[in-house]
Every structure is written in structure tokens, then in C-alpha cells.
Design a protein around this motif. Structure first.
Motif, mmCIF file in Angstrom:
data_model
loop_
_atom_site.group_PDB
_atom_site.id
_atom_site.type_symbol
_atom_site.label_atom_id
_atom_site.label_comp_id
_atom_site.label_asym_id
_atom_site.label_seq_id
_atom_site.Cartn_x
_atom_site.Cartn_y
_atom_site.Cartn_z
ATOM 1 N N LEU A 190 -47.071 21.670 -39.518
ATOM 2 C CA LEU A 190 -47.277 22.543 -38.508
ATOM 3 C C LEU A 190 -47.197 21.803 -37.203
ATOM 4 C CD1 LEU A 190 -50.352 24.750 -39.941
ATOM 5 C CD2 LEU A 190 -47.937 25.523 -39.537
ATOM 6 N N PHE A 191 -47.964 20.707 -36.950
ATOM 7 C CA PHE A 191 -47.966 19.985 -35.805
ATOM 8 C C PHE A 191 -46.559 19.439 -35.734
ATOM 9 C CE2 PHE A 191 -48.613 15.865 -33.706
ATOM 10 C CZ PHE A 191 -49.294 16.199 -32.496
ATOM 11 N N TRP A 192 -45.646 18.984 -36.489
ATOM 12 C CA TRP A 192 -44.434 18.456 -36.273
ATOM 13 C C TRP A 192 -43.359 19.504 -35.866
ATOM 14 C CZ3 TRP A 192 -44.097 13.062 -36.678
ATOM 15 C CH2 TRP A 192 -42.667 12.656 -36.549
ATOM 16 N N HIS A 193 -43.451 20.726 -36.411
ATOM 17 C CA HIS A 193 -42.512 21.656 -36.114
ATOM 18 C C HIS A 193 -43.161 22.189 -34.622
ATOM 19 C CE1 HIS A 193 -40.919 21.616 -39.607
ATOM 20 N NE2 HIS A 193 -41.765 22.154 -40.714
ATOM 21 N N PHE A 194 -44.515 22.304 -34.416
ATOM 22 C CA PHE A 194 -44.820 22.679 -32.947
ATOM 23 C C PHE A 194 -44.256 21.818 -31.936
ATOM 24 C CE2 PHE A 194 -47.902 21.618 -29.812
ATOM 25 C CZ PHE A 194 -47.919 22.697 -29.139
ATOM 26 N N LEU A 195 -44.187 20.471 -32.271
ATOM 27 C CA LEU A 195 -43.506 19.483 -31.204
ATOM 28 C C LEU A 195 -42.145 19.817 -31.138
ATOM 29 C CD1 LEU A 195 -45.295 16.202 -32.127
ATOM 30 C CD2 LEU A 195 -45.943 17.811 -30.281
ATOM 31 N N ASP A 196 -41.379 20.058 -32.100
ATOM 32 C CA ASP A 196 -39.955 20.429 -32.063
ATOM 33 C C ASP A 196 -39.877 21.693 -31.151
ATOM 34 O OD1 ASP A 196 -38.721 18.444 -33.555
ATOM 35 O OD2 ASP A 196 -37.912 19.826 -34.914
ATOM 36 N N LEU A 197 -40.588 22.642 -31.103
ATOM 37 C CA LEU A 197 -40.530 23.813 -30.299
ATOM 38 C C LEU A 197 -40.678 23.578 -28.933
ATOM 39 C CD1 LEU A 197 -42.228 26.439 -32.586
ATOM 40 C CD2 LEU A 197 -39.621 26.434 -32.001
ATOM 41 N N ILE A 198 -41.669 22.582 -28.647
ATOM 42 C CA ILE A 198 -42.071 22.210 -27.341
ATOM 43 C C ILE A 198 -40.760 21.626 -26.583
ATOM 44 C CG2 ILE A 198 -43.534 20.697 -25.914
ATOM 45 C CD1 ILE A 198 -44.944 23.386 -26.808
ATOM 46 N N TRP A 199 -40.143 20.630 -27.745
ATOM 47 C CA TRP A 199 -39.189 19.658 -27.105
ATOM 48 C C TRP A 199 -37.889 20.512 -26.834
ATOM 49 C CZ3 TRP A 199 -38.319 15.287 -24.759
ATOM 50 C CH2 TRP A 199 -37.075 15.058 -24.592
ATOM 51 N N ILE A 200 -37.513 21.591 -27.424
ATOM 52 C CA ILE A 200 -36.652 22.430 -27.138
ATOM 53 C C ILE A 200 -36.850 23.066 -25.806
ATOM 54 C CG2 ILE A 200 -35.534 24.826 -27.913
ATOM 55 C CD1 ILE A 200 -35.959 24.150 -30.751
#
Length: 213
Positions: A190-200
Motif C-alpha cells: 500500500l505504501f509503495w503504490h501510494f508513493l507511485d501515485l504521489i510521484w505521478i
């Protein structure tokens, strides 16, 4: 006349005679952990929302200094984006293999994920070094202050996630895919995918907008 009484029958799915609270402790602990982690992610979303708002206000205040189009090397940023987005895909493969009980294959995918994370961090450090060498540090203008704060905060999160992933790999090697490690792997997912969304959001709002507009 006396009527014999019998204890009520236990309802389906519930053990009427189970008085040991420890028998339900694991379920309560898991629910509490996941709920707490979701609350943490929501609080992190508020932090990044504030940083995005600050950048929206200050992102055009260049103080007669360099603008985004003068500083950003979009090809390198695209490479860093590739690293982070593909790390999310490889983490998904790791979770699939975890659910199938394939610890060795899962470990390989987690190692690949960590390698992509390190690649992203390397590109970000190189970018910050390049900006500092050009004299575009966080104190040069309001634009650069908000940029360094937003991108740097995201980078620190990726670094934390990479360290967490390393510790988790050690725990899996020591204790295997037990219930606790599976829960930790899902939390980190969950944390890793969250960081991906923020980076987008960062890539679109900061880099693409800065170069194209």
C-alpha cells in the motif's frame, strides 16, 4: 412439575463456549494494524496535499532566477519515473507469488523492486547535485524552496520504503512467510503504490507543467 432446561445452542459461526479472548487476538490485531496504516496514509496524503498547494502558490516566483525550463532535464526525470512505476509492477508480482506461497520467487521480485527503488533514488540525488552545482539550491527562490521541499519529501519516503523493504526481506529469510510477514508485505505494498501515485502528481504538476508552460 419441573421442566428440564438446556443451555442454548451456539449460533452458526460463533462458538458460544469460547471464553478465551486470545483466540480472537490475531484477527483484532490484524484489523487494527491495517486500519492504523490506512489512517497513516490519509495523514500522509494531507501532508503532500499541503506541499502541492504551496508549490501551486510559489511555483512561479523565480526571484529573477532560473525557471523550471532552465533547470529540468526531462529525459533523466523520465528515466526516474520509469524506475518507480516499474517498481510498483514488480511489487505486484511479488504479492501474487506471496499469496501462492512461492517465497523464493516472491523474494526475487522484491529484490527487483528494491533495485528499481535504488535506481530512482540515485537519479534524484544526481538531479539535486546538478541543481546545487548550478546554484539552484532551496534558498535561491520561492519556486526552488517549494520544489526542493516537495520532491525531497517524496524522496525521503521512497528511501524509507526501501529501508523497510530491506528489513522485510531479512525477516522473511529468518521466519518465512508467516502471518505477520504477509501482513507487513501488504502494508508496504500500500505504501509503495501510494508513493507511485504521489510521484505521478509530482511529474505531471511540477516537471511537465514547468517544461511545457
Amino acid at each position: 412439575m419441573t421442566t428440564a432446561t438446556h443451555p442454548p445452542e451456539p449460533s452458526e459461526g460463533f462458538d458460544f463456549y469460547d471464553t478465551d479472548p486470545a483466540s480472537h487476538a490475531d484477527g483484532h490485531h490484524e484489523t487494527g494494524t491495517m486500519l492504523g496504516f490506512w489512517i497513516y496514509l490519509m495523514s500522509d496524503s494531507l501532508i503532500f496535499g499541503i506541499l502541492f498547494a504551496i508549490y501551486a502558490v510559489l511555483g512561479t516566483n523565480y526571484a529573477a532566477g532560473p525557471a523550471p525550463s532552465d533547470l529540468f532535464e526531462i529525459e533523466k526525470i523520465l528515466l526516474a519515473t520509469f524506475f518507480l512505476l516499474f517498481s510498483s509492477i514488480t511489487y505486484g508480482f511479488a504479492v501474487i507469488n506471496m499469496q501462492q506461497g512461492k517465497q523464493r520467487v516472491m523474494t526475487i521480485w522484491l529484490l527487483v523492486t528494491g533495485a528499481f527503488g535504488i535506481g530512482f533514488l540515485t537519479m534524484e540525488v544526481l538531479e539535486f547535485h546538478h541543481l546545487w552545482h548550478l546554484g539552484a539550491g532551496p534558498g535561491a527562490s520561492a519556486f526552488l524552496s517549494s520544489f526542493w521541499f516537495l520532491v525531497g519529501t517524496h524522496g525521503l519516503h521512497v528511501l524509507s520504503g526501501t529501508i523497510w523493504l530491506t528489513v522485510l526481506l531479512v525477516q522473511v529469510q529468518k521466519h518465512g512467510l508467516n502471518h505477520d510477514n504477509k501482513r507487513r508485505i501488504l502494508c508496504l505494498s500500500l505504501f509503495w503504490h501510494f508513493l507511485d501515485l504521489i510521484w505521478i502528481g509530482v511529474f505531471s504538476f511540477v516537471y511537465l507543467t514547468g517544461v511545457l508552460l
